[in-house]
Motif scaffolding. Structure first.
Motif, PDB file in Angstrom:
ATOM      1  N   ALA A 175       0.831  -1.208   0.000  1.00 40.25           N
ATOM      2  CA  ALA A 175       0.000   0.000   0.000  1.00 40.25           C
ATOM      3  C   ALA A 175       0.869   1.265   0.000  1.00 40.25           C
ATOM      4  O   ALA A 175       0.543   2.254  -0.670  1.00 40.25           O
ATOM      5  N   ALA A 176       1.972   1.216   0.734  1.00 37.96           N
ATOM      6  CA  ALA A 176       2.864   2.379   0.771  1.00 37.96           C
ATOM      7  C   ALA A 176       3.458   2.668  -0.599  1.00 37.96           C
ATOM      8  O   ALA A 176       3.596   3.831  -1.009  1.00 37.96           O
ATOM      9  N   MET A 177       3.789   1.611  -1.343  1.00 42.96           N
ATOM     10  CA  MET A 177       4.355   1.802  -2.679  1.00 42.96           C
ATOM     11  C   MET A 177       3.304   2.293  -3.676  1.00 42.96           C
ATOM     12  O   MET A 177       3.636   2.990  -4.636  1.00 42.96           O
ATOM     13  N   VAL A 178       2.041   1.959  -3.451  1.00 44.41           N
ATOM     14  CA  VAL A 178       0.978   2.525  -4.293  1.00 44.41           C
ATOM     15  C   VAL A 178       0.973   4.038  -4.151  1.00 44.41           C
ATOM     16  O   VAL A 178       0.905   4.784  -5.148  1.00 44.41           O
ATOM     17  N   GLY A 179       1.038   4.525  -2.916  1.00 41.79           N
ATOM     18  CA  GLY A 179       1.094   5.968  -2.697  1.00 41.79           C
ATOM     19  C   GLY A 179       2.309   6.606  -3.348  1.00 41.79           C
ATOM     20  O   GLY A 179       2.216   7.687  -3.954  1.00 41.79           O
ATOM     21  N   TYR A 180       3.446   5.935  -3.248  1.00 37.89           N
ATOM     22  CA  TYR A 180       4.691   6.427  -3.861  1.00 37.89           C
ATOM     23  C   TYR A 180       4.538   6.542  -5.380  1.00 37.89           C
ATOM     24  O   TYR A 180       4.968   7.543  -5.988  1.00 37.89           O
ATOM     25  N   LEU A 181       3.888   5.564  -6.005  1.00 34.08           N
ATOM     26  CA  LEU A 181       3.724   5.586  -7.462  1.00 34.08           C
ATOM     27  C   LEU A 181       2.735   6.665  -7.895  1.00 34.08           C
ATOM     28  O   LEU A 181       2.928   7.314  -8.929  1.00 34.08           O
ATOM     29  N   LEU A 182       1.677   6.860  -7.122  1.00 32.95           N
ATOM     30  CA  LEU A 182       0.735   7.928  -7.454  1.00 32.95           C
ATOM     31  C   LEU A 182       1.422   9.289  -7.364  1.00 32.95           C
ATOM     32  O   LEU A 182       1.158  10.189  -8.169  1.00 32.95           O
ATOM     33  N   GLU A 183       2.317   9.436  -6.397  1.00 33.34           N
ATOM     34  CA  GLU A 183       3.084  10.678  -6.293  1.00 33.34           C
ATOM     35  C   GLU A 183       3.986  10.884  -7.507  1.00 33.34           C
ATOM     36  O   GLU A 183       4.317  12.016  -7.863  1.00 33.34           O
ATOM     37  N   ASN A 184       4.368   9.775  -8.165  1.00 33.89           N
ATOM     38  CA  ASN A 184       5.240   9.853  -9.337  1.00 33.89           C
ATOM     39  C   ASN A 184       4.470   9.820 -10.656  1.00 33.89           C
ATOM     40  O   ASN A 184       5.064   9.588 -11.708  1.00 33.89           O
ATOM     41  N   GLY A 185       3.164  10.039 -10.582  1.00 28.55           N
ATOM     42  CA  GLY A 185       2.389  10.234 -11.805  1.00 28.55           C
ATOM     43  C   GLY A 185       1.729   9.009 -12.375  1.00 28.55           C
ATOM     44  O   GLY A 185       1.280   9.027 -13.539  1.00 28.55           O
ATOM     45  N   ALA A 186       1.624   7.914 -11.636  1.00 25.83           N
ATOM     46  CA  ALA A 186       0.935   6.724 -12.150  1.00 25.83           C
ATOM     47  C   ALA A 186      -0.500   7.078 -12.538  1.00 25.83           C
ATOM     48  O   ALA A 186      -1.196   7.783 -11.802  1.00 25.83           O
ATOM     49  N   ASP A 187      -0.928   6.579 -13.677  1.00 32.97           N
ATOM     50  CA  ASP A 187      -2.236   6.929 -14.239  1.00 32.97           C
ATOM     51  C   ASP A 187      -3.241   5.826 -13.937  1.00 32.97           C
ATOM     52  O   ASP A 187      -3.180   4.740 -14.500  1.00 32.97           O
ATOM     53  N   LEU A 188      -4.182   6.113 -13.057  1.00 35.05           N
ATOM     54  CA  LEU A 188      -5.181   5.118 -12.675  1.00 35.05           C
ATOM     55  C   LEU A 188      -6.139   4.787 -13.813  1.00 35.05           C
ATOM     56  O   LEU A 188      -6.709   3.691 -13.852  1.00 35.05           O
ATOM     57  N   ASN A 189      -6.330   5.718 -14.748  1.00 32.55           N
ATOM     58  CA  ASN A 189      -7.191   5.423 -15.893  1.00 32.55           C
ATOM     59  C   ASN A 189      -6.585   4.321 -16.755  1.00 32.55           C
ATOM     60  O   ASN A 189      -7.287   3.419 -17.228  1.00 32.55           O
ATOM     61  N   VAL A 190      -5.268   4.380 -16.971  1.00 32.20           N
ATOM     62  CA  VAL A 190      -4.591   3.334 -17.741  1.00 32.20           C
ATOM     63  C   VAL A 190      -4.637   2.011 -16.990  1.00 32.20           C
ATOM     64  O   VAL A 190      -4.898   0.952 -17.554  1.00 32.20           O
ATOM     65  N   VAL A 191      -4.379   2.079 -15.688  1.00 37.07           N
ATOM     66  CA  VAL A 191      -4.426   0.862 -14.862  1.00 37.07           C
ATOM     67  C   VAL A 191      -5.798   0.215 -14.956  1.00 37.07           C
ATOM     68  O   VAL A 191      -5.919  -1.007 -15.140  1.00 37.07           O
ATOM     69  N   SER A 192      -6.839   1.002 -14.836  1.00 44.62           N
ATOM     70  CA  SER A 192      -8.200   0.465 -14.899  1.00 44.62           C
ATOM     71  C   SER A 192      -8.496  -0.173 -16.248  1.00 44.62           C
ATOM     72  O   SER A 192      -9.190  -1.190 -16.330  1.00 44.62           O
ATOM     73  N   ALA A 193      -7.956   0.417 -17.309  1.00 44.71           N
ATOM     74  CA  ALA A 193      -8.204  -0.126 -18.645  1.00 44.71           C
ATOM     75  C   ALA A 193      -7.619  -1.523 -18.802  1.00 44.71           C
ATOM     76  O   ALA A 193      -8.223  -2.391 -19.443  1.00 44.71           O
ATOM     77  N   TYR A 194      -6.451  -1.761 -18.226  1.00 47.06           N
ATOM     78  CA  TYR A 194      -5.808  -3.069 -18.363  1.00 47.06           C
ATOM     79  C   TYR A 194      -6.302  -4.088 -17.343  1.00 47.06           C
ATOM     80  O   TYR A 194      -6.231  -5.289 -17.596  1.00 47.06           O
ATOM     81  N   LEU A 195      -6.798  -3.613 -16.203  1.00 42.15           N
ATOM     82  CA  LEU A 195      -7.216  -4.545 -15.159  1.00 42.15           C
ATOM     83  C   LEU A 195      -8.724  -4.603 -15.004  1.00 42.15           C
ATOM     84  O   LEU A 195      -9.214  -5.173 -14.030  1.00 42.15           O
ATOM     85  N   ASP A 196      -9.443  -4.032 -15.926  1.00 38.36           N
ATOM     86  CA  ASP A 196     -10.910  -4.068 -15.860  1.00 38.36           C
ATOM     87  C   ASP A 196     -11.364  -5.515 -15.859  1.00 38.36           C
ATOM     88  O   ASP A 196     -11.114  -6.259 -16.802  1.00 38.36           O
ATOM     89  N   ASP A 197     -12.045  -5.951 -14.776  1.00 32.74           N
ATOM     90  CA  ASP A 197     -12.472  -7.349 -14.701  1.00 32.74           C
ATOM     91  C   ASP A 197     -13.961  -7.532 -14.985  1.00 32.74           C
ATOM     92  O   ASP A 197     -14.570  -8.503 -14.563  1.00 32.74           O
ATOM     93  N   THR A 198     -14.552  -6.573 -15.701  1.00 31.77           N
ATOM     94  CA  THR A 198     -15.921  -6.795 -16.145  1.00 31.77           C
ATOM     95  C   THR A 198     -15.946  -7.943 -17.142  1.00 31.77           C
ATOM     96  O   THR A 198     -14.959  -8.239 -17.795  1.00 31.77           O
ATOM     97  N   VAL A 199     -17.084  -8.609 -17.258  1.00 31.03           N
ATOM     98  CA  VAL A 199     -17.149  -9.818 -18.081  1.00 31.03           C
ATOM     99  C   VAL A 199     -18.065  -9.606 -19.284  1.00 31.03           C
ATOM    100  O   VAL A 199     -19.055  -8.888 -19.213  1.00 31.03           O
ATOM    101  N   ASP A 200     -17.688 -10.261 -20.392  1.00 28.16           N
ATOM    102  CA  ASP A 200     -18.537 -10.215 -21.575  1.00 28.16           C
ATOM    103  C   ASP A 200     -19.441 -11.441 -21.574  1.00 28.16           C
ATOM    104  O   ASP A 200     -19.507 -12.195 -20.609  1.00 28.16           O
ATOM    105  N   ASP A 201     -20.153 -11.665 -22.694  1.00 20.17           N
ATOM    106  CA  ASP A 201     -21.107 -12.780 -22.755  1.00 20.17           C
ATOM    107  C   ASP A 201     -20.420 -14.127 -22.563  1.00 20.17           C
ATOM    108  O   ASP A 201     -20.961 -15.023 -21.901  1.00 20.17           O
ATOM    109  N   ALA A 202     -19.212 -14.275 -23.141  1.00 17.03           N
ATOM    110  CA  ALA A 202     -18.504 -15.547 -23.017  1.00 17.03           C
ATOM    111  C   ALA A 202     -18.124 -15.824 -21.561  1.00 17.03           C
ATOM    112  O   ALA A 202     -18.256 -16.946 -21.066  1.00 17.03           O
ATOM    113  N   HIS A 203     -17.670 -14.785 -20.864  1.00 20.32           N
ATOM    114  CA  HIS A 203     -17.323 -14.960 -19.453  1.00 20.32           C
ATOM    115  C   HIS A 203     -18.566 -15.210 -18.606  1.00 20.32           C
ATOM    116  O   HIS A 203     -18.531 -16.004 -17.658  1.00 20.32           O
ATOM    117  N   THR A 204     -19.657 -14.537 -18.934  1.00 18.89           N
ATOM    118  CA  THR A 204     -20.901 -14.748 -18.197  1.00 18.89           C
ATOM    119  C   THR A 204     -21.362 -16.191 -18.323  1.00 18.89           C
ATOM    120  O   THR A 204     -21.820 -16.803 -17.350  1.00 18.89           O
TER     121      THR A 204
END
Length: 429
Positions: free
Chosen positions: A161-190
């Motif tokens: 958790a501490a390193m998450v804060g450190y990375l956000l301070e260094n400009g980590a983009d949560l929008n990009v992270v969300s795009a790659y880790l989005d765990d919503t499911v499509d019809d095949a996964h459903t």
């Protein structure tokens, strides 16, 4: 030449760790396995040219004199690095968070129990006050989030958790992270998730409820790990295994669970894969899902995955022992003075049986406190060997009228397990 490499089926934590090492060891080249996680492959399609990495295919190992291994602890999990395994004079450095199943001997080792391997490297980068671009900070954040379920898995530590804060301070983009880790499911996964709920089997391993779901899936279907975790949560299970076959050549096994109930990584290592106490995966070749499910169940029946042996948490038996010739009055006094539960009746160190509060109350009510305790001893009490698992102990404790369990080697009492011993093991205080 020094190179950095990681495990096959490279995920974001592994990729992030490789790239972080190129910061720690300037001039070093990252060598990635041919088999990559699909999301990692997509990320590299956009960012690969600005990272100091090369594919394993076609890479010449002859000039290599120093090897840095990240997020892996076994030679067999690396991609065709066997030629280096026995090379004399090779310098080996390891950065890893897999604590069990280590087969790589290293001259310099950084192995600690954190949620993501890249956390260890980031702590060193922070200590050196190293500069990083927002793109790199975003990749490093992907590494932590992917291996910790966005800080939701039980394996998460305060250091992650501490390193998450450190990375956000260094400009980590949560929008990009969300795009790659989005765990919503499509019809095949459903469809797969629905089949998991309908066609799965639930078995009991010690005191743990374990779900096992085996099925054929469409070729090319990825991101099945989040489905296994959703299945475990939906069913209220302590652990879950998904066994998926997309072609006739191999079956993928994915496990998720609560580390205090089962070591998923231990099960996966037995299948030829790897992982952590809370998550892991393995590929079983030339095996269908039903046969793979039988192998998983057989491993669980043998105790594989039972993380902690009772010898590591049991108490000294001395204060819970009483000689067979002692009086019931002495037993009542012993219990009143401190332990709050029953006693183990012994001849020397040989266990004869147990004495519960119920027997003591009977002797007191009938005025028979001068009778030897051997007359009130219950002979048929639960017993455990020192190498038994804590999960088994939790189940047996329900039948232990004395409020504690005897740990024996042969007939000799070598320890006892109290409710407090097991409570500290099962719950995260």
């Amino acid at each position: 030449m020094r190179i950095i490499t990681t495990h096959t089926g490279t995920d974001f934590d592994a990729l992030a760790s490789v790239v972080a090492c190129t910061f720690l060891y300037p001039g070093t080249i990252g060598v990635l396995p041919d088999m990559l996680n699909p999301e990692v492959r997509q990320f590299l399609a956009l960012h690969g040219n600005i990272l100091r990495i090369k594919p394993r295919r076609g890479f010449d190992l002859d000039p290599v004199s120093s090897l840095v291994v990240v997020d892996a602890n076994s030679w067999r999990r690396l991609d065709r690095m066997d030629a280096l395994a026995g090379r004399g004079g090779l310098e080996v450095i390891c950065w890893d968070h897999h604590m069990e199943g280590v087969t790589i001997e290293s001259g310099e080792t950084h192995r600690e129990e954190v949620g993501a391997a890249v956390t260890l490297l980031l702590e060193e980068l922070k200590r050196r006050d190293a500069a990083m671009a927002p793109m790199h900070a975003t990749l490093f954040l992907l590494g932590i989030y992917s291996d910790t379920g966005c800080l939701r898995y039980p394996s998460v530590t305060a250091r992650d958790a501490a390193m998450v804060g450190y990375l956000l301070e260094n400009g980590a983009d949560l929008n990009v992270v969300s795009a790659y880790l989005d765990d919503t499911v499509d019809d095949a996964h459903t469809e797969v998730f629905g089949r998991m709920l309908e066609e799965s089997a639930t078995v009991t391993v010690g005191a743990a409820r374990v779900g096992i779901s085996a099925m054929q899936v469409k070729s090319g279907l990825t991101s099945l790990g989040p489905l296994v975790e959703k299945y475990r949560e939906f069913k209220g299970l302590d652990a879950a295994f998904g066994l998926f076959q997309a072609d006739s050549q191999k079956c993928m096994v994915i496990g998720r669970g609560k580390p205090r109930f089962m070591d998923i990584g231990q099960v996966m290592r037995a299948l030829g894969g790897g992982g952590h106490p809370g998550a892991g995966s393995a590929i079983i070749r030339k095996t269908g899902p039903e046969e793979a499910a039988r192998r998983v169940q057989a491993l669980l029946a043998q105790g594989c995955g039972d993380k902690t042996e009772v010898r590591t948490v049991m108490s000294d038996p001395d204060k819970f022992m009483i000689d067979e010739d002692a009086s019931m009055g002495q037993a009542v006094q012993r219990i009143a003075e401190g332990n709050g539960c029953g006693l183990m009746v012994c001849r020397g160190r040989t266990l004869l049986g147990g004495l519960s509060l119920l027997e003591c109350a009977k002797a007191e009510d009938t005025g028979r406190l001068d009778v030897p305790v051997k007359g009130y001893t219950r002979r048929n009490i639960p017993r455990l060997a020192p190498d038994a698992g804590c999960r088994e102990a939790v189940g047996l404790l329900c039948d232990a009228r004395e409020g504690l369990l005897a740990v024996v080697e042969g007939e000799e009492l070598v320890g006892v397990l109290t409710q407090v011993d097991l409570m500290f093991q099962v719950y995260d205080f």
